[in-house]
Design a protein around this motif. Structure first.
Motif, PDB file in Angstrom:
ATOM      1  N   GLU A 124       0.822  -1.212   0.000  1.00 15.82           N
ATOM      2  CA  GLU A 124       0.000   0.000   0.000  1.00 15.82           C
ATOM      3  C   GLU A 124       0.861   1.268   0.000  1.00 15.82           C
ATOM      4  O   GLU A 124       2.063   1.228   0.260  1.00 15.82           O
ATOM      5  N   VAL A 125       0.200   2.387  -0.334  1.00 18.54           N
ATOM      6  CA  VAL A 125       0.842   3.692  -0.187  1.00 18.54           C
ATOM      7  C   VAL A 125       0.215   4.342   1.048  1.00 18.54           C
ATOM      8  O   VAL A 125      -1.002   4.567   1.090  1.00 18.54           O
ATOM      9  N   TYR A 126       1.045   4.581   2.045  1.00 16.33           N
ATOM     10  CA  TYR A 126       0.568   5.049   3.346  1.00 16.33           C
ATOM     11  C   TYR A 126       1.163   6.427   3.580  1.00 16.33           C
ATOM     12  O   TYR A 126       2.381   6.608   3.523  1.00 16.33           O
ATOM     13  N   THR A 127       0.321   7.417   3.804  1.00 18.02           N
ATOM     14  CA  THR A 127       0.811   8.790   3.902  1.00 18.02           C
ATOM     15  C   THR A 127       0.606   9.353   5.301  1.00 18.02           C
ATOM     16  O   THR A 127      -0.447   9.141   5.909  1.00 18.02           O
ATOM     17  N   ILE A 128       1.629  10.034   5.782  1.00 18.68           N
ATOM     18  CA  ILE A 128       1.527  10.709   7.080  1.00 18.68           C
ATOM     19  C   ILE A 128       1.385  12.206   6.821  1.00 18.68           C
ATOM     20  O   ILE A 128       2.219  12.794   6.120  1.00 18.68           O
TER      21      ILE A 128
END
Lengths: 328, 274
Positions: free
Chosen positions: B34-38
């Motif tokens: 997945e692409v997980y963004t903070i």
């Protein structure tokens, strides 16, 4: 006003340069005879040989500076330890000269790595000035410690060499075996270092660590250990330089004073440039030799600094230097 | 503590600088692929979390696990060997080297052979080098960097450097890619390209991406899930749409009652953080 001074400086620099390189041309135009030219070339050759020692010491200083931004003022003392190690292996233990030289270089490299690991690494993060002071302090301690070692002390020694303290002639120029060995060793060492930095994994890791520590870490390079190895490499080179300097200054606790020729050499070449350190060292060597021969007694000792002053006024970044912009 | 299905597991992570709790008990986990963004306002602790995962700081407490193994005490240079690569907010490249050499350095951790055989340039060294070059050429093709291959970094425009840094990270063959503000300093077009590449990295190369990002267009376009933090604590987690309408997130960006109004988590904000 500043402009006028700059012009004055340029005239002085240009005139000295012309004076130093003029004899071959004077000979071509028939102003001086061949024996005068040979005398000049003789001085240039011995200047190149002495310059090679300065170059190697400067090279060591530059290697450490490029990688860690630390200026090692104890490089001369490390050289002195190298010379004493060579003296121990060759004279006291009676080893073969070349084996002793190799062991001395290796031993000095270990000393350099120890200095980094024990003295410099705990200082990481402190102001640069504090680290410089620590290297100066180490230099004093090393000189005193060496004078207390049994068999070393404060006397002067000569290292036994497999060749006579003799000369061979090349045309009309006499070259001593000591000088020839210095030049040959420097050439071989520079070639080896070039190949090492250009082609080996370790050499490239060293270059990477000195260009960008943070990025180097994420390429899988153990930057701190690499810095220790750079100190080792630099000290090993200094150790060899100490061995080669021994025929001229003898092995003595104060032989590290040669750094006062090596620092101008490093600055002249553009502090931070390895080819610059070599060229700078050779220039200082030639200038010193020529001014010692043609000019009054005493000028020889300051010649290196006169050259340095001229270069700093006219080209502050040095011959091979790049202008640094500090990233904010 | 690490659950077997979690790819990257951050558990109760905290770091205190003196009295400042820069990161204060953050827990989240990232799934493979997945692409997980903070996201979070300036000074929320996003980059600090990155530097904790990337082993620049030692956490005060808590742990980071990757593929079920704790990495929160690993030396920094061993991160790449575990399959984690990162880029930096302000670009950390080897400026005096060429694009190609920078990328080849990305292969450093994969290099075998010893000192003397490198100096001698023996046949097996040559073959190994050819293999690495081949891999690099694929990355160069992937990111359209053919034109810049032999140029020095110092000669390149900022936007290209950003792509080179991404390429160098890919050259390490990572399983997890940490991107610290991939759009910072880029113009609108370059940011669109970046979004395109991040999607390709996820879908074609199958690399898991964790990123810190300000530009909500980019965040919406590429993220599977978003984590919002403020004052070092998690305030919301979910899809980009869910997080943006979360009341805590709106309050964090708009400043609630006490702070002066700041920009909301809307399109186009791309400023750096200290």
């Amino acid at each position: 006003m500043d402009k006028a001074f700059e012009v004055l400086w340029r005239i002085i620099a240009g005139a000295s340069l012309v004076a130093f390189v003029s004899p071959p041309f004077l000979f071509l135009f028939g102003v001086i005879d061949s024996s005068a030219l040979m005398l000049y070339l003789q001085q240039v050759v011995s200047g190149v040989a002495n310059g090679c020692v300065y170059a190697l010491v400067a090279l060591g200083i530059v290697l450490i500076y490029k990688a860690t931004e630390t200026i090692n003022f104890a490089q001369g003392e490390i050289l002195m330890i190298g010379a004493f190690l060579a003296f121990t292996f060759i004279n006291i233990l009676g080893m073969n000269f070349w084996l002793g030289a190799l062991l001395a270089a290796g031993g000095t490299a270990l000393v350099g790595m120890g200095v980094d690991r024990i003295i410099i690494r705990p200082m990481v993060g402190q102001p640069a000035f504090a680290i410089v002071m620590v290297t100066i302090g180490f230099g004093f301690v090393a000189r005193s410690a060496v004078s207390m070692v049994p068999g070393w002390g404060t006397d002067s020694y000569a290292i036994e060499r497999p060749f006579a303290a003799d000369v061979f002639t090349w045309g009309e120029i006499a070259i001593s075996y000591d000088h020839a060995m210095i030049v040959a060793t420097t050439v071989v060492l520079c070639a080896a270092l070039f190949l090492f930095f250009r082609y080996t994994k370790l050499g490239i890791a060293m270059q990477a660590s000195s260009q960008n520590q943070l990025a180097a870490y994420y390429m899988g390079i153990p930057v701190r250990q690499i810095f220790t190895l750079i100190w080792g490499l630099s000290a090993g080179v200094a150790g060899l330089a100490g061995l080669m300097l021994a025929p001229f200054t003898f092995v003595h606790t104060n032989m590290g004073m040669v750094v006062f020729r090596a620092f101008p050499a490093a600055v002249l070449g553009g502090f931070g440039s390895i080819p610059g350190a070599i060229v700078g060292g050779i220039i200082i060597g030639i200038v010193e030799s020529l001014s010692g021969f043609y000019l009054d007694e005493g000028i020889k000792n300051v010649a290196a600094y006169v050259v340095l002053l001229l270069v700093l006024v006219l080209k502050p970044e040095g011959i091979f230097g790049v202008v640094h912009r500090k990233k904010v | 503590m690490a659950k077997s299905d979690a790819f990257l597991e951050v558990d109760d992570l905290a770091i205190h600088f003196g009295g400042i709790k820069a990161v204060d008990g953050v827990t989240f986990s990232v799934k493979k692929g997945e692409v997980y963004t903070i996201i979070g306002p300036n000074g929320a602790g996003k980059s600090t979390i990155f530097n904790l995962i990337g082993r620049i700081y030692d956490p005060t407490h808590g742990s980071v696990s990757f593929e079920g193994k704790r990495i929160s005490r690993l030396p920094t240079h061993k991160i790449v060997g575990r399959g984690i690569a990162r880029t930096f907010q302000n670009i950390e490249l080897f400026e005096m080297a060429t694009v190609l050499d920078n990328m080849l350095l990305g292969r450093h951790a994969h290099l075998g052979a010893g000192l003397l055989s490198h100096m001698g340039f023996f046949p097996h060294v040559r073959r190994e080098e050819e293999r690495h070059r081949h891999m690099i050429e694929e990355v160069i093709d992937f990111l359209d960097l053919q034109h810049y291959r032999d140029q020095r970094i110092a000669e390149l425009p900022y936007g290209v450097r950003k792509v080179v840094e991404l390429g160098r990270a890919l050259a390490t063959e990572p399983k997890l890619l940490l991107l610290d503000e991939p759009s910072s300093g880029l113009n609108v077009e370059e940011t669109e390209d970046m979004a395109f590449w991040i999607s390709d990295i996820q879908s074609i190369l199958g690399i898991t991406v964790v990123m810190v990002e300000h530009d909500m267009t980019l965040v919406n376009e590429v993220s599977d899930r978003v984590l919002a933090i403020n004052y070092g604590k998690v305030i919301a987690e979910g899809t980009p749409e869910e997080v943006q309408v979360h009341p805590e997130v709106i309050r964090a960006y708009l400043g609630g009652d006490e702070d002066e109004p700041a920009e909301g988590p809307k399109e186009g904000e791309g400023d750096g953080e200290g």
